[in-house]
Design a protein around this motif. Structure first.
Motif, PDB file in Angstrom:
ATOM      1  N   UNK A 154       0.836  -1.211   0.000  1.00 61.12           N
ATOM      2  CA  UNK A 154       0.000   0.000   0.000  1.00 61.12           C
ATOM      3  C   UNK A 154       0.873   1.264   0.000  1.00 61.12           C
ATOM      4  N   UNK A 155       1.979   1.236   0.744  1.00 63.54           N
ATOM      5  CA  UNK A 155       2.877   2.390   0.781  1.00 63.54           C
ATOM      6  C   UNK A 155       3.523   2.614  -0.571  1.00 63.54           C
ATOM      7  N   UNK A 156       3.800   1.550  -1.297  1.00 60.47           N
ATOM      8  CA  UNK A 156       4.444   1.663  -2.608  1.00 60.47           C
ATOM      9  C   UNK A 156       3.492   2.211  -3.660  1.00 60.47           C
ATOM     10  N   UNK A 157       2.185   2.014  -3.473  1.00 61.51           N
ATOM     11  CA  UNK A 157       1.186   2.488  -4.445  1.00 61.51           C
ATOM     12  C   UNK A 157       0.977   3.939  -4.363  1.00 61.51           C
TER      13      UNK A 157
END
Length: 117
Positions: free
Chosen positions: A114-117
């Protein structure tokens, strides 16, 4: 004196042999009982294994309840939910009201994704 030492040595060796024999027989009996219990509950064990397999797929951290229900047929909805919890999964209710499941052990992976998105 030599007879006393031999008697003591014989007693100690006899005790050790008896203890080891008892231990190995009890261990064998315990292993057999575990196998019998697993055989009695084979459906539940296999259902948990299958649930973990689907929830461990490298591309998907989450699976919809409908998908899991299709692949794990033969279980009532609440029974399947109990199997999923025993497999180490948690339920997520999405905004659209759909029910999704994720392994608790994959939460860090989900958060990183989720952080990478």
């Amino acid at each position: 004196m030599d007879n006393a030492i031999l008697a003591l040595l014989g007693t100690v060796v006899g005790g050790v042999v008896t203890t080891l024999t008892s231990y190995f027989l009890q261990k064998q009996r315990f292993d057999q009982e575990v196998k019998l219990k697993q055989e009695d509950n084979k459906t539940e064990f296999m259902a948990e294994t299958t649930a973990r397999h689907f929830l461990s797929h490298k591309s998907f951290t989450d699976r919809s309840f409908e998908t899991l229900q299709n692949h794990l047929g033969g279980f009532e909805e609440n029974e399947l939910r109990k199997i999923l919890v025993r497999a180490g999964a948690i339920r997520i209710m999405r905004d659209d009201g759909s029910e999704w499941w994720r392994l608790l052990s994959r939460m860090d992976e989900y958060i990183d994704k989720k952080k990478a998105d």
